[in-house]
Write a protein that holds these residues in place. Structure first.
Motif, short mmCIF file in Angstrom:
data_model
loop_
_atom_site.label_atom_id
_atom_site.label_comp_id
_atom_site.label_asym_id
_atom_site.label_seq_id
_atom_site.Cartn_x
_atom_site.Cartn_y
_atom_site.Cartn_z
N ASP B 101 0.82 -1.21 0.00
CA ASP B 101 0.00 0.00 0.00
C ASP B 101 0.86 1.26 0.00
O ASP B 101 0.52 2.26 -0.63
N THR B 102 2.00 1.21 0.69
CA THR B 102 2.89 2.37 0.72
C THR B 102 3.45 2.65 -0.67
O THR B 102 3.47 3.79 -1.12
N THR B 103 3.88 1.59 -1.34
CA THR B 103 4.42 1.75 -2.70
C THR B 103 3.37 2.35 -3.62
O THR B 103 3.68 3.23 -4.43
N ILE B 104 2.15 1.86 -3.48
CA ILE B 104 1.09 2.33 -4.35
C ILE B 104 0.81 3.82 -4.11
O ILE B 104 0.69 4.60 -5.06
N GLY B 105 0.76 4.19 -2.85
CA GLY B 105 0.57 5.60 -2.51
C GLY B 105 1.69 6.46 -3.08
O GLY B 105 1.47 7.56 -3.59
N ALA B 106 2.92 5.94 -3.01
CA ALA B 106 4.07 6.69 -3.51
C ALA B 106 3.97 6.88 -5.02
O ALA B 106 4.19 7.98 -5.53
N ILE B 107 3.62 5.81 -5.74
CA ILE B 107 3.50 5.92 -7.20
C ILE B 107 2.43 6.92 -7.57
O ILE B 107 2.59 7.77 -8.45
N TRP B 108 1.32 6.84 -6.87
CA TRP B 108 0.18 7.74 -7.05
C TRP B 108 0.65 9.21 -6.97
O TRP B 108 0.47 9.99 -7.89
N ALA B 109 1.30 9.53 -5.83
CA ALA B 109 1.65 10.93 -5.58
C ALA B 109 2.85 11.39 -6.39
O ALA B 109 2.84 12.49 -6.96
N VAL B 110 3.88 10.54 -6.49
CA VAL B 110 5.08 10.94 -7.22
C VAL B 110 4.75 11.14 -8.71
O VAL B 110 5.23 12.07 -9.35
N GLY B 111 3.88 10.29 -9.23
CA GLY B 111 3.45 10.43 -10.62
C GLY B 111 2.81 11.78 -10.86
O GLY B 111 3.14 12.49 -11.82
#
Lengths: 242, 286
Positions: B101-111
């Motif tokens: 879930d952390t990775t997904i949140g990171a991809i979401w926001a960094v993207g």
């Protein structure tokens, strides 16, 4: 000389995040046996079944199924997982669930023969009338039968069941046990459970798991054994035939 | 209504026709992918993939503006970043498993952050609103070709692996025990998600495309006995939502993306009420 064992575990250990779940496990399952693995929840029973299926790799030790590593014997194993985790909204019929037991690799379509074998195997577990019912509408006992049918449709030589009598009433439990005994005539049965009721006189071997494993012939089952296993006194319930 | 129909055939406003065609073309892919996403319960992954698309769009706009590179269209950029996001999420799931879930949140926001940074670096400041919430004026004829190709590919793969997707979504562990490469199907599903998201990102926007992916499938799921039925129903619903939505937005002058999503959301709510009432009536009969 007996034939080589169907399942053999030698010095098998397994850890989840450095916490030992199984330690130094050794046992054999021979062809035609009806083996029950007993143990408390969290005692490593499901881990044991997953190691045999090759879903988990042990940290030490050696596992073979039909003389080969589990991966290469998958087609000869039938797996009946705990059914509690299924999505009740999944749009799928009983027949379609059983059909998934025939899939092997990659894409493609199913043949007519395969569809016929689904009907046969449902008849065999006495669930022929359920074929077109939505899986989500079934009762606990019916679901268990269907999951057994799914495991049987590929004609396995050993059937591995994880807590098949969970949330099933006593009447259904006895029926399931009779079905397993019937199947035991042509295949090896390996059941994991915390339910004493499954240890009947037809069970040929009991394996007790609570991190360490002890193997007993059924006659040795006693109050002391269970105190040792569960760490407290337990009421033993006899399930004699009426 | 007639006003809308004549507008559709009016050669002076091709964008309306393009949007309409794009909506109908993509519906098949939305039905297929949306169904798999809903039954596998990974709509938050689709959310991360669709939001990360802004990175690629921003990069494409930046290249166009700074260096005059025109072949690298925003849609191409969107496609590349969606695939990259899907690949990262897939690899994290298959190999790391922890803290997904952390990775997904990171991809979401960094993207999104990457996209905004590129957009702000363009000399003629581009309004990110168009990309976030959709703008049918941005659809070109070339986009329609790309949409058709992606659509065909998604539908082909989705149907080719139908039984396998069913097996893996219904009971992943059992499928693994049978020797099915569950990780491989998971990657394929993320790949399908990435391509499907890009199909409609121009019309409904990055933020709302996830709703168009999941709402038709959620409605269809309430009334389907089979997975293939769910795919079929959600494709039809998707056609309805996009074409009626575009029509209503043209007549009422509301933003197209918002209209489509409001329509889908309204129908979903209504379907839930109908389903609940029906099961209550059935329950009281027994």
């Amino acid at each position: 000389m007996r034939e080589s064992p169907v399942v053999s575990l030698r010095n098998v250990s397994f850890k989840y995040n450095h916490v030992p779940v199984l330690e130094g496990v050794n046992f054999f399952v021979h062809e035609g046996e009806f083996v029950t693995v007993l143990g408390p929840n969290g005692g490593g029973k499901t881990t044991l079944i997953k190691i045999i299926l090759g879903l988990l790799k042990p940290h030490t030790g050696k596992v073979t199924v039909f003389g080969k590593p589990p991966m290469y014997s998958r087609k000869r194993m039938g797996y009946v997982p705990q059914y509690t985790l299924f999505d009740r909204q999944f749009p799928v019929t009983v027949g379609e669930v059983v059909l998934t037991g025939l899939l092997t690799k990659l894409g493609g379509f199913l043949t007519r023969d395969e569809k016929v074998s689904v009907s046969h195997v449902l008849e065999e577990v006495d669930a022929g009338d359920l074929k077109d019912r939505p899986f989500a509408d079934l009762s606990g006992g019916q679901r268990q039968k269907v999951l057994i049918a799914r495991a049987l449709v590929s004609n396995p030589d050993i059937l591995l069941l994880d807590e098949p009598t969970n949330s099933v009433d006593t009447g259904t439990e006895n029926k399931l046990l009779n079905l397993l005994k019937e199947l035991n005539r042509r295949m090896t049965i390996f059941v994991v459970t915390h339910d004493m009721g499954l240890v009947s006189d037809n069970v040929k071997k009991v394996i007790c798991v609570n991190r360490v494993v002890r193997v007993h012939p059924t006659s040795e089952i006693s109050q002391e054994l269970f105190e040792g296993l569960y760490g407290r006194s337990m009421q033993l319930v006899r399930h004699d035939k009426v | 209504m007639n006003e809308f129909l004549s507008a559709l055939s009016n050669t002076d406003i091709p964008f309306l026709r393009y949007a309409f065609i794009a909506g109908i073309l993509s519906s098949a892919a939305f039905g297929v992918t949306g169904t798999y996403i809903v039954v596998r319960r990974i709509s938050y992954l689709a959310g991360a993939i669709s939001h990360s698309v802004l990175a690629g769009i921003g990069f494409a706009v930046f290249l166009q503006d700074r260096y005059g590179i025109t072949w690298f269209t925003p849609l191409t950029g969107a496609w590349i970043s969606a695939i990259l996001a899907a690949l990262i999420i897939g690899l994290v799931n298959v190999y790391a498993r922890q803290r997904e879930d952390t990775t997904i949140g990171a991809i979401w926001a960094v993207g999104m952050a990457t996209g905004l940074a590129f957009l702000s670096g363009t000399s003629s400041y581009v309004d990110p609103m168009s990309y976030l919430f959709g703008n049918i004026l941005l659809i070109t004829r070339t986009d329609l070709i790309l949409i058709s190709v992606l659509d065909l590919l998604v539908v082909f793969l989705g149907l080719l692996f139908y039984h396998q997707f069913l097996a893996v979504s219904f009971d992943e562990e059992f499928s693994r025990a049978r020797g099915l490469p569950a990780g491989f199907y998971y990657l394929i599903l993320l790949f399908l998600t990435a391509m499907t998201v890009v199909l409609m990102v121009t019309i409904v926007g990055i933020v709302m495309v996830i709703a168009l992916l999941t709402l038709p499938a959620a409605v269809a799921g309430l009334f389907s006995r089979h997975l293939w039925q769910m795919i079929l129903f959600s494709s039809l619903l998707c056609i309805m939502f996009t074409s009626v939505g575009i029509g209503v937005s043209y007549i009422t002058d509301l933003p197209t993306g918002a209209t489509i999503i409001l329509l889908a959301g309204g129908v979903y709510l209504l379907a839930l009420v109908v389903k609940l009432t029906a099961s209550k009536i059935q329950f009281s009969k027994h």
